[in-house]
Design a protein around this motif. Structure first.
Motif, mmCIF file in Angstrom:
data_model
loop_
_atom_site.group_PDB
_atom_site.id
_atom_site.type_symbol
_atom_site.label_atom_id
_atom_site.label_comp_id
_atom_site.label_asym_id
_atom_site.label_seq_id
_atom_site.Cartn_x
_atom_site.Cartn_y
_atom_site.Cartn_z
ATOM 1 N N LYS A 11 -25.516 19.311 -103.536
ATOM 2 C CA LYS A 11 -26.278 19.800 -102.381
ATOM 3 C C LYS A 11 -25.670 21.130 -101.953
ATOM 4 O O LYS A 11 -24.943 21.231 -100.964
ATOM 5 N N TYR A 12 -25.993 22.164 -102.720
ATOM 6 C CA TYR A 12 -25.319 23.447 -102.563
ATOM 7 C C TYR A 12 -25.694 24.173 -101.284
ATOM 8 O O TYR A 12 -24.861 24.881 -100.714
ATOM 9 N N ASP A 13 -26.917 24.004 -100.808
ATOM 10 C CA ASP A 13 -27.295 24.626 -99.532
ATOM 11 C C ASP A 13 -26.462 24.052 -98.386
ATOM 12 O O ASP A 13 -25.964 24.796 -97.535
ATOM 13 N N ASP A 14 -26.307 22.731 -98.379
ATOM 14 C CA ASP A 14 -25.501 22.099 -97.330
ATOM 15 C C ASP A 14 -24.032 22.486 -97.472
ATOM 16 O O ASP A 14 -23.357 22.740 -96.468
ATOM 17 N N ALA A 15 -23.543 22.519 -98.697
ATOM 18 C CA ALA A 15 -22.152 22.909 -98.922
ATOM 19 C C ALA A 15 -21.919 24.331 -98.439
ATOM 20 O O ALA A 15 -20.927 24.607 -97.753
ATOM 21 N N ASP A 16 -22.842 25.228 -98.765
ATOM 22 C CA ASP A 16 -22.723 26.616 -98.328
ATOM 23 C C ASP A 16 -22.698 26.700 -96.804
ATOM 24 O O ASP A 16 -21.920 27.458 -96.225
ATOM 25 N N TYR A 17 -23.527 25.922 -96.153
ATOM 26 C CA TYR A 17 -23.558 25.913 -94.692
ATOM 27 C C TYR A 17 -22.192 25.517 -94.126
ATOM 28 O O TYR A 17 -21.655 26.187 -93.235
ATOM 29 N N PHE A 18 -21.603 24.436 -94.648
ATOM 30 C CA PHE A 18 -20.320 23.965 -94.105
ATOM 31 C C PHE A 18 -19.167 24.883 -94.475
ATOM 32 O O PHE A 18 -18.242 25.064 -93.681
ATOM 33 N N TYR A 19 -19.207 25.480 -95.667
ATOM 34 C CA TYR A 19 -18.172 26.473 -95.996
ATOM 35 C C TYR A 19 -18.288 27.681 -95.070
ATOM 36 O O TYR A 19 -17.286 28.221 -94.603
ATOM 37 N N GLY A 20 -19.512 28.103 -94.800
ATOM 38 C CA GLY A 20 -19.735 29.212 -93.871
ATOM 39 C C GLY A 20 -19.277 28.880 -92.464
ATOM 40 O O GLY A 20 -18.715 29.724 -91.764
ATOM 41 N N ALA A 35 -12.348 28.177 -98.964
ATOM 42 C CA ALA A 35 -13.697 28.040 -98.417
ATOM 43 C C ALA A 35 -14.571 29.221 -98.838
ATOM 44 O O ALA A 35 -15.759 29.047 -99.128
ATOM 45 N N CYS A 36 -13.987 30.403 -98.914
ATOM 46 C CA CYS A 36 -14.740 31.574 -99.365
ATOM 47 C C CYS A 36 -15.114 31.454 -100.836
ATOM 48 O O CYS A 36 -16.255 31.699 -101.220
ATOM 49 N N VAL A 37 -14.157 31.069 -101.664
ATOM 50 C CA VAL A 37 -14.402 30.958 -103.104
ATOM 51 C C VAL A 37 -15.426 29.867 -103.395
ATOM 52 O O VAL A 37 -16.380 30.071 -104.153
ATOM 53 N N LEU A 38 -15.238 28.710 -102.795
ATOM 54 C CA LEU A 38 -16.193 27.620 -103.028
ATOM 55 C C LEU A 38 -17.554 27.916 -102.393
ATOM 56 O O LEU A 38 -18.590 27.537 -102.941
ATOM 57 N N GLY A 39 -17.542 28.607 -101.265
ATOM 58 C CA GLY A 39 -18.797 29.029 -100.650
ATOM 59 C C GLY A 39 -19.560 29.986 -101.558
ATOM 60 O O GLY A 39 -20.781 29.918 -101.667
ATOM 61 N N LEU A 40 -18.816 30.860 -102.226
ATOM 62 C CA LEU A 40 -19.444 31.774 -103.180
ATOM 63 C C LEU A 40 -20.087 30.997 -104.325
ATOM 64 O O LEU A 40 -21.227 31.265 -104.705
ATOM 65 N N ARG A 41 -19.376 30.026 -104.852
ATOM 66 C CA ARG A 41 -19.936 29.212 -105.941
ATOM 67 C C ARG A 41 -21.189 28.465 -105.478
ATOM 68 O O ARG A 41 -22.167 28.358 -106.216
ATOM 69 N N ALA A 42 -21.143 27.946 -104.261
ATOM 70 C CA ALA A 42 -22.309 27.234 -103.727
ATOM 71 C C ALA A 42 -23.487 28.192 -103.556
ATOM 72 O O ALA A 42 -24.620 27.859 -103.914
ATOM 73 N N LYS A 43 -23.224 29.379 -103.018
ATOM 74 C CA LYS A 43 -24.284 30.365 -102.833
ATOM 75 C C LYS A 43 -24.923 30.742 -104.157
ATOM 76 O O LYS A 43 -26.142 30.825 -104.271
ATOM 77 N N MET A 44 -24.088 30.961 -105.158
ATOM 78 C CA MET A 44 -24.619 31.375 -106.456
ATOM 79 C C MET A 44 -25.456 30.264 -107.097
ATOM 80 O O MET A 44 -26.403 30.538 -107.825
#
Length: 163
Positions: A11-20, A35-44
């Motif tokens: 659930k990459y959209d949700d993951a990106d939201y929580f990393y953000g 959080a930045c690195v994993l957020g980047l992976r989720a965004k991509m």
């Protein structure tokens, strides 16, 4: 932990939201770089392709630039992966513009195609599309900016004001 759980479930959209959320609410956190690195992976991973919204790519590019600027010493081996991710993001952005340019070239709107070819050459010079765009600019330079208007007499007839 919530962001990681969403990430692992795909659930990459949700993951990106929580990393953000972690990045914006807790900028002093020890987990900020991760959080930045994993957020980047989720965004991509939320990017769906050239026919869909470009926002995940633009956000990813911004996040990579932020990481490289803000944490130059903390990244370690991750720096090389971030540079590779940035190159991939730039290639994807160039591909999107290439697709638009090719659409306009095929429909004989050469001025519009030229706009996108120039944009590729100017904004994405290190991508494989830059050289191809330069070649297409040369090939279409002498062509008319728009296709000839077919059935102009009919368009004139339908737009007459004396009806």
């Amino acid at each position: 932990a919530t962001a990681n759980a969403h990430f692992l479930k795909g659930k990459y959209d949700d993951a990106d939201y929580f990393y953000g959320l972690l990045r914006s609410s807790y900028p002093q956190s020890d987990h900020l770089v991760q959080a930045c690195v994993l957020g980047l992976r989720a965004k991509m991973r939320t990017y769906q392709g050239a026919l869909y919204d470009r926002t995940p790519l633009e956000d990813s590019k911004e996040l990579v630039d932020q990481l490289l600027t803000q944490f130059p010493n903390e990244l370690g081996d991750e720096r090389e992966r971030l540079l590779a991710a940035r190159a991939e993001i730039m290639a994807q952005l160039a591909y999107r513009d290439w697709m638009m340019a090719e659409y306009y070239r095929r429909t004989k709107y050469y001025r519009a195609a030229g706009y996108y070819y120039n944009k590729i050459v100017r904004e994405y010079p290190g991508t494989p599309f830059a050289q191809r765009a330069q070649e297409q600019l040369e090939a279409t330079r002498h062509l008319p900016p728009e296709p000839p208007r077919r059935l102009q007499w009919l368009a004139d007839l339908l737009t007459r004001e004396d009806r």
